[in-house]
Design an enzyme around this catalytic site. Structure first.
Site, PDB file in Angstrom:
ATOM      1  N   ASP A 202      -5.559  13.400 -83.584  1.00 28.58           N
ATOM      2  CA  ASP A 202      -4.325  12.817 -83.063  1.00 28.58           C
ATOM      3  C   ASP A 202      -3.361  13.890 -82.564  1.00 28.58           C
ATOM      4  O   ASP A 202      -2.157  13.638 -82.442  1.00 28.58           O
ATOM      5  CB  ASP A 202      -3.633  11.990 -84.151  1.00 28.58           C
ATOM      6  CG  ASP A 202      -4.176  10.564 -84.218  1.00 28.58           C
ATOM      7  OD1 ASP A 202      -5.036  10.227 -83.392  1.00 28.58           O
ATOM      8  OD2 ASP A 202      -3.743   9.807 -85.111  1.00 28.58           O
ATOM      9  N   ASP A 355      -3.837   5.279 -98.553  1.00 26.18           N
ATOM     10  CA  ASP A 355      -4.923   5.446 -99.515  1.00 26.18           C
ATOM     11  C   ASP A 355      -4.700   4.597-100.763  1.00 26.18           C
ATOM     12  O   ASP A 355      -5.609   3.914-101.235  1.00 26.18           O
ATOM     13  CB  ASP A 355      -5.064   6.925 -99.888  1.00 26.18           C
ATOM     14  CG  ASP A 355      -3.714   7.597-100.103  1.00 26.18           C
ATOM     15  OD1 ASP A 355      -2.707   6.887-100.253  1.00 26.18           O
ATOM     16  OD2 ASP A 355      -3.672   8.840-100.120  1.00 26.18           O
TER      17      ASP A 355
END
Length: 600
Positions: A202, A355
């Site tokens: 990214d 997460d």
């Protein structure tokens, strides 16, 4: 003399005449009294600020109002002290007393939670040897010989002995570490036709993107199945990149996904050690490895971070894995079952802890997690105070925000037991992610210093000494090699509690900065260039202005005032601790912590 004032021959009404006679008599008696002598001033040395020693009330009695020497006396110290005592007794003391008992209640909750986790991890896992291999089935992969390397990977006879594994490496402008992570992933021991390396870049810097792409092409020329994937936006940050990476056809054909951040370097046998747990135990969704740090000794701040993270893995992760088969995924150095990710709804970007979000949703679906502390993955700790502050804000704020968004969902879930709901809501979220950051700052940085100025409020010894000592001892037991750093750890964690409390409230209230995402800066191989970095590294003059932290310095001033008041007027001995804590805030406030690279 009185007769000379008015002419008595003039006619007056009877009422006026009687009033006149009263006043005349009063003036006559006043004239007969002896004159008031002006008090002789006392001789004293001239000083720029000399206050009259005579009380104001006595001066008013002895000095005529019309005298030229008459003046208004200044407000005395006794008056200020009396006003402060009244305000303290009526307003400050009741509020502070309530804060004391709230802090004591939260301290008791945190002590019980820490004691339970320490007991489980120490007794069940260490003393009773209830290791993961004894609780779950583990067998080496068929055809995998000990000591095999990437040049001679184990052969697969029918394609079923080794499952397909996708290795994802999300990165963002990781110029310093991209070679390390890609190289370590490509060196994993696994059949080359059963593993795919996926680099999710990214990066917004075109030069870095070109470097990463060239690195991937270089490994592809060595017959490594590596994919270089980019997006045209950064929507969802890391969660968005992982979600986009799983949408590819080759990713859906894989059985397991290993995730490594850009600064993580797994050993070549990582998959050979972790994947068998998933292959032979279909109820397990995640196998989490422990972090190991390549730069923990470069400065005092990294050593303190290692102490905190070692406690997290040795106590929190081990106890959660053993007792509840649940813990928070650390976001890296773990292997997921693809079917568990899909069943749980995939990656979501609603918080900065994607997460933990996935782990909680998978846990509510009945999946089990396994932590294996013997498997370690090298990584890098933030070596600058600014980078560490951003990392802690993201972790703390995201967890509190996830509790806000999933609390009701957990409470109403019908797929798990009440015991697991209690563990998730109370232990995992409320005590560790909400109470812990708020309590540390409230008690040690606000309540104790302020109580030194309010003698009406006393803190019981068991809450002031015994509970903090017990929690510190439980941490020290799991870090025996760092006992000499415990005082620095306490002071540093108290300073960081200001940022963690603010981050927890930001996430809990979901304010404007709840979803701020700042990638942790890394230095890569630069940590090996100079290991002789002082514990307290001063900044260059050009950097000092950018590294002055006003919140830390403001709180340091508050602590110095409280400590000085206690030293001069107070009956407590809190000033010894408060002075040390104020010094810690000053040191961090002026940026004398961490290393000098990278310069932010």
């Amino acid at each position: 003399m009185v007769c000379g004032l008015v002419s008595l021959s003039q006619p007056l009404p009877s009422i006026l005449w009687s009033e006149f006679m009263k006043h005349a008599a009063f003036l006559f008696l006043l004239e007969q009294s002896p004159p008031i002598s002006k008090p002789e001033p006392r001789k004293r040395k001239k000083s720029p600020r000399s206050f009259p020693s005579t009380p104001v009330s006595e001066q008013n009695q002895r000095t005529p109002l019309g005298s030229a020497s008459y003046h208004m006396a200044p407000l005395g110290a006794d008056t200020v002290a009396t006003a402060w005592a009244a305000l303290r007794a009526r307003a400050v003391a009741p509020a502070l007393r309530a804060a004391v008992w709230a802090s004591l209640a939260m301290s008791s909750m945190l002590l019980v939670e820490a004691a339970c986790m320490s007991l489980i991890s120490l007794v069940a896992v260490r003393l009773l040897r209830r290791r993961p291999e004894r609780r779950y089935k583990w067998e080496p992969m068929a055809g995998a010989a000990a000591g095999c390397d990437v040049e001679d990977p184990p052969a697969s006879t029918d394609g079923r002995e080794f499952p397909r594994v996708l290795v994802q490496i999300p990165m963002y402008n990781e110029k310093e570490v991209y070679k390390l992570s890609i190289g370590a992933a490509c060196a994993l021991t696994w059949p080359p036709d059963r593993i795919i390396i996926q680099v999710l870049d990214d990066s917004t810097d075109p030069i870095i993107k070109e470097l990463v792409e060239l690195e991937c092409q270089d490994w592809a020329s060595k017959k490594i199945d590596i994919k270089y994937e980019v997006r045209n936006n950064r929507k969802g940050y890391k969660a968005g990149a992982l979600k986009k990476g799983m949408e590819h056809v080759y990713a859906q054909q894989c059985d397991f996904i290993a995730i490594f951040d850009a600064d993580f370097q797994p050993e070549s046998d990582f998959l050979l050690k972790t994947t068998p747990f998933l292959v032979h135990n279909p109820e397990i969704a995640l196998v989490q490895a422990r972090w190991e740090f390549v730069n923990y000794d470069v400065c005092l701040m990294t050593r303190i971070q290692k102490m905190s993270l070692d406690y997290h893995f040795k106590v929190e992760q081990e106890s959660g894995s053993f007792m509840h088969a649940f813990f928070g995924f650390n976001g890296t150095a773990g292997v997921w079952r693809v079917s568990a990710i899909n069943q749980s709804g995939g990656w979501k970007d609603r918080t900065t802890v994607e997460d933990m979000d996935l782990a909680v949703r998978a846990g509510l679906k009945g999946w089990k997690f396994l932590y294996v502390g013997d498997i370690r993955v090298k990584s890098e700790l933030p070596s600058t105070f600014k980078a560490y502050r951003h990392q802690q804000h993201r972790w703390t704020c995201g967890a509190a925000n996830l509790f806000r968004k999933m609390g009701w969902e957990i409470a109403t879930n019908k797929g798990v037991s009440i015991w697991k709901k209690y563990h998730l809501l109370y232990s995992f979220f409320f005590v560790r992610r909400i109470i812990a950051p708020i309590l540390t700052f409230l008690l040690y940085c606000v309540v104790i210093p302020l109580s030194a100025m309010v003698p009406e409020v006393t803190i019981p010894v068991w809450g002031l000494v015994y509970i903090p000592t017990a929690i510190t001892i439980m941490n020290a037991i799991r870090n025996p090699r760092s006992l000499h750093l415990m005082p620095f750890w306490i002071l540093f964690e108290n300073v960081m509690s200001m940022h963690r409390m603010r981050a927890a409230l930001t996430g809990l209230l979901e304010t404007a900065h709840a979803n701020d995402w700042v990638v942790t800066e890394k230095v890569g191989d630069l940590v090996n260039d100079d290991h002789n970095v002082p514990l307290l590294e001063p900044l260059k003059p050009t950097e000092r202005a950018e590294r002055i932290y006003i919140p830390e310095l403001s709180l340091a001033l508050y602590l110095l005032i409280c400590a000085s008041y206690d030293f001069v007027f107070g009956s407590q001995t809190y000033y010894m601790y408060i002075y040390l804590q104020a010094f810690a805030f000053v040191v961090l406030g002026f940026g004398f912590v961490g290393t000098k690279t990278p310069c932010s």
